[in-house]
Design a protein around this motif. Structure first.
Motif, PDB file in Angstrom:
ATOM      1  N   ASP A 103      32.008 -54.832  51.169  1.00  0.00           N
ATOM      2  CA  ASP A 103      32.465 -54.016  52.300  1.00  0.00           C
ATOM      3  C   ASP A 103      31.787 -52.642  52.249  1.00  0.00           C
ATOM      4  OD1 ASP A 103      33.777 -52.625  54.268  1.00  0.00           O
ATOM      5  OD2 ASP A 103      35.797 -53.175  53.606  1.00  0.00           O
ATOM      6  N   ARG A 104      30.617 -52.545  52.825  1.00  0.00           N
ATOM      7  CA  ARG A 104      29.838 -51.306  52.786  1.00  0.00           C
ATOM      8  C   ARG A 104      30.514 -50.179  53.550  1.00  0.00           C
ATOM      9  NH1 ARG A 104      26.423 -55.616  52.971  1.00  0.00           N
ATOM     10  NH2 ARG A 104      24.551 -55.635  51.626  1.00  0.00           N
ATOM     11  N   GLU A 105      31.168 -50.495  54.650  1.00  0.00           N
ATOM     12  CA  GLU A 105      31.796 -49.461  55.484  1.00  0.00           C
ATOM     13  C   GLU A 105      32.920 -48.753  54.730  1.00  0.00           C
ATOM     14  OE1 GLU A 105      30.681 -48.385  58.440  1.00  0.00           O
ATOM     15  OE2 GLU A 105      29.034 -49.747  57.948  1.00  0.00           O
ATOM     16  N   THR A 106      33.674 -49.503  53.935  1.00  0.00           N
ATOM     17  CA  THR A 106      34.740 -48.877  53.151  1.00  0.00           C
ATOM     18  C   THR A 106      34.151 -48.043  52.024  1.00  0.00           C
ATOM     19  OG1 THR A 106      36.336 -50.623  53.649  1.00  0.00           O
ATOM     20  CG2 THR A 106      36.729 -49.344  51.654  1.00  0.00           C
ATOM     21  N   LEU A 107      33.063 -48.512  51.416  1.00  0.00           N
ATOM     22  CA  LEU A 107      32.474 -47.820  50.274  1.00  0.00           C
ATOM     23  C   LEU A 107      31.776 -46.511  50.666  1.00  0.00           C
ATOM     24  CD1 LEU A 107      30.881 -50.841  48.368  1.00  0.00           C
ATOM     25  CD2 LEU A 107      32.868 -49.495  47.647  1.00  0.00           C
ATOM     26  N   LYS A 108      31.134 -46.490  51.823  1.00  0.00           N
ATOM     27  CA  LYS A 108      30.244 -45.372  52.164  1.00  0.00           C
ATOM     28  C   LYS A 108      30.883 -43.997  52.055  1.00  0.00           C
ATOM     29  CE  LYS A 108      26.510 -44.346  55.344  1.00  0.00           C
ATOM     30  NZ  LYS A 108      25.785 -44.783  56.575  1.00  0.00           N
ATOM     31  N   PRO A 109      32.076 -43.754  52.595  1.00  0.00           N
ATOM     32  CA  PRO A 109      32.650 -42.400  52.482  1.00  0.00           C
ATOM     33  C   PRO A 109      33.216 -42.072  51.103  1.00  0.00           C
ATOM     34  CG  PRO A 109      34.150 -43.844  53.663  1.00  0.00           C
ATOM     35  CD  PRO A 109      32.900 -44.632  53.449  1.00  0.00           C
ATOM     36  N   LEU A 110      33.311 -43.070  50.237  1.00  0.00           N
ATOM     37  CA  LEU A 110      33.914 -42.857  48.916  1.00  0.00           C
ATOM     38  C   LEU A 110      32.890 -42.626  47.821  1.00  0.00           C
ATOM     39  CD1 LEU A 110      36.628 -45.685  49.040  1.00  0.00           C
ATOM     40  CD2 LEU A 110      36.933 -43.253  49.549  1.00  0.00           C
ATOM     41  N   PRO A 114      23.503 -41.629  45.504  1.00  0.00           N
ATOM     42  CA  PRO A 114      22.904 -42.496  44.483  1.00  0.00           C
ATOM     43  C   PRO A 114      23.796 -43.678  44.087  1.00  0.00           C
ATOM     44  CG  PRO A 114      22.600 -40.190  43.909  1.00  0.00           C
ATOM     45  CD  PRO A 114      23.541 -40.226  45.071  1.00  0.00           C
ATOM     46  N   VAL A 115      25.120 -43.465  44.024  1.00  0.00           N
ATOM     47  CA  VAL A 115      26.031 -44.548  43.656  1.00  0.00           C
ATOM     48  C   VAL A 115      26.085 -45.575  44.782  1.00  0.00           C
ATOM     49  CG1 VAL A 115      28.390 -45.143  43.013  1.00  0.00           C
ATOM     50  CG2 VAL A 115      27.381 -43.024  42.193  1.00  0.00           C
ATOM     51  N   PHE A 119      25.268 -49.516  44.379  1.00  0.00           N
ATOM     52  CA  PHE A 119      26.244 -50.536  44.758  1.00  0.00           C
ATOM     53  C   PHE A 119      25.679 -51.458  45.844  1.00  0.00           C
ATOM     54  CE2 PHE A 119      30.745 -49.146  43.357  1.00  0.00           C
ATOM     55  CZ  PHE A 119      30.258 -48.704  42.130  1.00  0.00           C
ATOM     56  N   GLU A 120      24.954 -50.874  46.782  1.00  0.00           N
ATOM     57  CA  GLU A 120      24.406 -51.667  47.873  1.00  0.00           C
ATOM     58  C   GLU A 120      23.376 -52.671  47.356  1.00  0.00           C
ATOM     59  OE1 GLU A 120      23.002 -49.296  51.128  1.00  0.00           O
ATOM     60  OE2 GLU A 120      23.803 -50.742  52.562  1.00  0.00           O
ATOM     61  N   GLU A 121      22.601 -52.268  46.361  1.00  0.00           N
ATOM     62  CA  GLU A 121      21.634 -53.187  45.759  1.00  0.00           C
ATOM     63  C   GLU A 121      22.351 -54.368  45.106  1.00  0.00           C
ATOM     64  OE1 GLU A 121      19.457 -50.732  43.092  1.00  0.00           O
ATOM     65  OE2 GLU A 121      18.172 -49.857  44.660  1.00  0.00           O
ATOM     66  N   GLY A 122      23.457 -54.085  44.402  1.00  0.00           N
ATOM     67  CA  GLY A 122      24.221 -55.159  43.781  1.00  0.00           C
ATOM     68  C   GLY A 122      24.817 -56.100  44.815  1.00  0.00           C
ATOM     69  N   ILE A 123      25.318 -55.555  45.912  1.00  0.00           N
ATOM     70  CA  ILE A 123      25.893 -56.382  46.975  1.00  0.00           C
ATOM     71  C   ILE A 123      24.816 -57.274  47.594  1.00  0.00           C
ATOM     72  CG2 ILE A 123      26.927 -56.318  49.281  1.00  0.00           C
ATOM     73  CD1 ILE A 123      28.380 -53.736  48.399  1.00  0.00           C
ATOM     74  N   THR A 124      23.642 -56.684  47.832  1.00  0.00           N
ATOM     75  CA  THR A 124      22.549 -57.439  48.440  1.00  0.00           C
ATOM     76  C   THR A 124      22.102 -58.594  47.546  1.00  0.00           C
ATOM     77  OG1 THR A 124      21.772 -55.469  49.631  1.00  0.00           O
ATOM     78  CG2 THR A 124      20.198 -57.283  49.358  1.00  0.00           C
ATOM     79  N   ARG A 125      22.001 -58.355  46.236  1.00  0.00           N
ATOM     80  CA  ARG A 125      21.621 -59.430  45.308  1.00  0.00           C
ATOM     81  C   ARG A 125      22.637 -60.562  45.342  1.00  0.00           C
ATOM     82  NH1 ARG A 125      20.160 -55.092  41.912  1.00  0.00           N
ATOM     83  NH2 ARG A 125      22.157 -55.241  40.797  1.00  0.00           N
TER      84      ARG A 125
END
Length: 209
Positions: A103-110, A114-115, A119-125
């Motif tokens: 859930d990128r939308e929930t993560l983005k403001p938190l 760099p983090v 995290f996005e790289e891990g989700i994409t993999r």
């Protein structure tokens, strides 16, 4: 001499002796008196503190973390360690679940930039491999303030999290359940006086349990 007078003298002498004996016994303190009890020394570290001593934050902290919290409080009067840790615990649960769900939308403001990238790289993999994951925390994680500091107008607070997790991982139609314990150090940051009271996650490190 009159026998009656002699008898009176003898009785008087006996009475005098008895009075002296009674005085010697009753005139002395018998047993341990309150003032004879030894003073009880206060346990080490329980000395009475002056009015100007470090405030009672309401949460357990080692002296270094408490000192950092006091310095942060001096720059940001609204900083309260107990309330901050409650918010950090909620953020931890939200971020862990959102990362597992992709859930990128929930993560983005938190997350700090760099983090978020990491995290996005891990989700994409995970998405590329066709793997999905659902994470639950059976119990609220333990959160302890490990360090706090201020650099310029940047406030940093590092929290040590201990958590139990249950993950359901599905890959190519096959589901497995994993249970694990984690120990991590999460560093949160915010700009003092920015108008935005929210902290963002700026770093994640492994910690010893």
């Amino acid at each position: 001499m009159d026998p009656a007078l002699i008898q009176m003298i003898v009785f008087a002498a006996v009475a005098a002796v008895l009075l002296v004996l009674l005085y010697n016994v009753l005139g002395k303190k018998v047993g341990r008196q309150p003032e004879d009890r030894p003073a009880v020394a206060a346990p080490p570290g329980n000395e009475v503190q002056a009015e100007t001593s470090r405030p009672d934050w309401g949460v357990a902290m080692d002296p270094a973390a408490a000192e950092g919290a006091a310095q942060l409080r001096s720059r940001d009067p609204g900083f309260d360690p107990a309330r901050f840790l409650d918010g950090a615990r909620q953020a931890y649960e939200t971020i862990v679940r959102a990362y597992a769900a992709g859930d990128r939308e929930t993560l983005k403001p938190l997350l700090a930039g760099p983090v978020m990238t990491s995290f996005e790289e891990g989700i994409t993999r995970r998405e590329s491999s066709g793997t999905t994951e659902v994470v639950e925390l059976p119990h609220p994680p333990r959160a302890d303030l490990d360090h706090a500091e201020v650099h310029g107008d940047l406030a940093r607070a590092r929290v040590r999290f201990l958590a139990e997790m249950k993950s359901e991982i599905t890959h190519e139609g096959v589901s497995t359940t994993e249970e694990r314990r984690t120990a991590e150090l999460w560093t949160f940051e915010r700009r003092i006086g920015s108008g935005d009271p929210n902290w963002v996650l700026a770093r994640v490190e492994e910690a010893r349990a």
